[in-house]
Design an enzyme around this catalytic site. Structure first.
Site, mmCIF file in Angstrom:
data_model
loop_
_atom_site.group_PDB
_atom_site.id
_atom_site.type_symbol
_atom_site.label_atom_id
_atom_site.label_comp_id
_atom_site.label_asym_id
_atom_site.label_seq_id
_atom_site.Cartn_x
_atom_site.Cartn_y
_atom_site.Cartn_z
ATOM 1 N N HIS A 35 -46.292 10.266 -23.533
ATOM 2 C CA HIS A 35 -46.817 9.314 -22.540
ATOM 3 C C HIS A 35 -47.992 8.560 -23.167
ATOM 4 O O HIS A 35 -48.790 9.149 -23.903
ATOM 5 C CB HIS A 35 -47.261 10.065 -21.279
ATOM 6 C CG HIS A 35 -47.533 9.147 -20.134
ATOM 7 N ND1 HIS A 35 -48.675 8.384 -20.057
ATOM 8 C CD2 HIS A 35 -46.795 8.842 -19.031
ATOM 9 C CE1 HIS A 35 -48.624 7.653 -18.937
ATOM 10 N NE2 HIS A 35 -47.503 7.915 -18.303
ATOM 11 N N GLU A 72 -41.945 2.310 -21.311
ATOM 12 C CA GLU A 72 -43.136 2.219 -20.458
ATOM 13 C C GLU A 72 -44.166 1.316 -21.138
ATOM 14 O O GLU A 72 -45.010 1.802 -21.909
ATOM 15 C CB GLU A 72 -43.744 3.607 -20.251
ATOM 16 C CG GLU A 72 -42.885 4.542 -19.431
ATOM 17 C CD GLU A 72 -43.749 5.467 -18.573
ATOM 18 O OE1 GLU A 72 -43.483 5.571 -17.389
ATOM 19 O OE2 GLU A 72 -44.707 6.053 -19.107
ATOM 20 N N ASN A 95 -44.479 11.260 -11.697
ATOM 21 C CA ASN A 95 -45.529 11.794 -12.559
ATOM 22 C C ASN A 95 -46.832 11.798 -11.765
ATOM 23 O O ASN A 95 -47.441 10.753 -11.565
ATOM 24 C CB ASN A 95 -45.647 10.898 -13.808
ATOM 25 C CG ASN A 95 -46.795 11.310 -14.707
ATOM 26 O OD1 ASN A 95 -47.397 12.369 -14.520
ATOM 27 N ND2 ASN A 95 -47.113 10.475 -15.686
ATOM 28 N N GLU A 124 -50.745 7.654 -22.058
ATOM 29 C CA GLU A 124 -52.081 8.198 -21.779
ATOM 30 C C GLU A 124 -52.412 9.316 -22.770
ATOM 31 O O GLU A 124 -53.570 9.471 -23.175
ATOM 32 C CB GLU A 124 -52.154 8.680 -20.318
ATOM 33 C CG GLU A 124 -52.227 7.489 -19.363
ATOM 34 C CD GLU A 124 -51.662 7.748 -17.975
ATOM 35 O OE1 GLU A 124 -51.415 8.912 -17.618
ATOM 36 O OE2 GLU A 124 -51.460 6.763 -17.233
ATOM 37 N N GLY A 145 -49.903 1.615 -14.084
ATOM 38 C CA GLY A 145 -51.031 1.707 -13.162
ATOM 39 C C GLY A 145 -51.738 0.395 -12.898
ATOM 40 O O GLY A 145 -52.830 0.387 -12.343
ATOM 41 N N SER A 149 -45.619 0.635 -12.877
ATOM 42 C CA SER A 149 -45.826 -0.047 -11.588
ATOM 43 C C SER A 149 -44.536 -0.207 -10.786
ATOM 44 O O SER A 149 -44.315 -1.233 -10.139
ATOM 45 C CB SER A 149 -46.520 -1.393 -11.803
ATOM 46 O OG SER A 149 -47.807 -1.186 -12.338
ATOM 47 N N LYS A 164 -49.576 13.027 -12.550
ATOM 48 C CA LYS A 164 -50.734 12.962 -13.462
ATOM 49 C C LYS A 164 -51.779 14.018 -13.079
ATOM 50 O O LYS A 164 -51.411 15.110 -12.666
ATOM 51 C CB LYS A 164 -51.327 11.550 -13.462
ATOM 52 C CG LYS A 164 -50.277 10.469 -13.664
ATOM 53 C CD LYS A 164 -50.854 9.160 -14.084
ATOM 54 C CE LYS A 164 -49.756 8.111 -14.146
ATOM 55 N NZ LYS A 164 -50.125 6.930 -14.850
HETATM 56 C C1 PEP Z 1 -46.586 6.445 -15.584
HETATM 57 O O1 PEP Z 1 -47.710 6.914 -15.650
HETATM 58 O O2 PEP Z 1 -45.661 6.896 -16.283
HETATM 59 C C2 PEP Z 1 -46.340 5.339 -14.678
HETATM 60 C C3 PEP Z 1 -45.186 4.762 -14.706
HETATM 61 O O3 PEP Z 1 -47.380 5.013 -13.847
HETATM 62 P P1 PEP Z 1 -47.400 3.890 -12.682
HETATM 63 O O4 PEP Z 1 -46.123 4.014 -11.907
HETATM 64 O O5 PEP Z 1 -48.598 4.216 -11.867
HETATM 65 O O6 PEP Z 1 -47.498 2.571 -13.361
#
Ligand code: PEP
Length: 254
Positions: free
Chosen positions: A97, A169, A10, A99, A175, A216, A12
């Site tokens: 998601h 998630e 992703n 976000e 992040g 992460s 983003k």
């Molecule tokens: C995400 O945004 O779905 C995600 C898993 O981000 P990160 O790997 O940066 O934690």
């Protein structure tokens, strides 16, 4: 036959056109011999989907959208429909998601409409669920996740040909560099599976949903999540925007 694990990058809103193109080409050049043991997909920003689709043509890399609308066409300024994404070659759409839930106020009802529309369009939904740090602290994690699953999937029936991916998630892990303990991530997929059994016949819950983890993920921890049983894929955010890091994750699984 078992579905190979999906590694979904992703990107983003992190990369401009040049960086997006360079990353796509770098991946294509490195993954021509990928084999069938793993599926890799990338989700660039919407304006670059078409270009990335062309750049990865002829490679095993699949295209994913970071979002989707819930109607096929009409007066919906700024939105992008399933048929449009399909035209661009998208196989997957990330839906719900955190976000988008946080910054765009996407509700479980909106998420459900998007999941249905993705399926009607022939695009595999990657439905994201997960609790915030506060919800976790208050001991409400399981309740939050079960509600997200129930409200996002009521009335939606997947099939052998139209499966649904569900990514656990945890919001606090995205992040932050604080990945969820793999044992806990696995236990949470069991919570998700029990919510599915409330909605579907057992065989549908077992066969037509695929669990993923996101938060992460990096080269050093990815293998502790993907066991091809309870967790069959990962969403990778930050680390997927750096070619060497993303390749490290892919090769660790492949
Ligand atoms: C995400 O945004 O779905 C995600 C898993 O981000 P990160 O790997 O940066 O934690």
């Amino acid at each position: 036959m078992a579905t190979p694990p999906l590694i979904l990058g992703n990107w983003k809103m992190n990369l401009n056109r040049k960086k997006t193109g360079d990353l796509a080409v770098g991946l294509k050049n490195s993954l021509h011999d990928l084999g069938s043991g793993v599926t890799v997909a990338v989700a660039p920003s919407m304006p670059y989907l078409d270009a990335v689709g062309k750049l990865i043509e002829g490679s095993p890399i699949k295209l994913a959208a970071q979002n989707i609308f819930w109607e096929p066409r009409g007066a919906y300024t700024g939105e992008v429909s399933g048929p449009m994404l399909l035209e661009l070659g998208c196989s997957y759409a990330i839906i719900g998601h955190s976000e988008r839930r946080i910054y765009l106020h996407e509700t479980d009802q909106i998420v459900r409409k998007k999941v249905r529309h993705a399926m009607d369009s022939g695009i595999t939904p990657v439905l994201c669920v997960g609790e915030t740090f506060e919800q976790r602290q208050q001991g409400n994690k399981d309740v939050v996740i079960m509600k997200q699953i129930q409200e996002a999937l009521t009335g939606i029936v997947p099939s052998e040909k139209a499966k649904i991916m569900i990514a656990y998630e945890p919001v606090w892990a995205i992040g932050t560099g604080q990945a969820c303990d793999p044992k806990e991530a696995r236990e949470t997929t069991e919570v998700i599976r029990s919510a599915l059994v409330d909605l579907y016949q057992q065989h549908i819950a077992d066969e037509n949903f695929i669990m993923m983890y996101g938060g992460s993920v990096d080269e050093s921890n990815v293998s502790s999540y993907v066991d091809n049983e309870s967790i069959c894929g990962v969403i990778v955010g930050g680390a997927s925007s750096v070619l060497e890091k993303f390749l490290g994750i892919i090769f660790a699984v492949a």
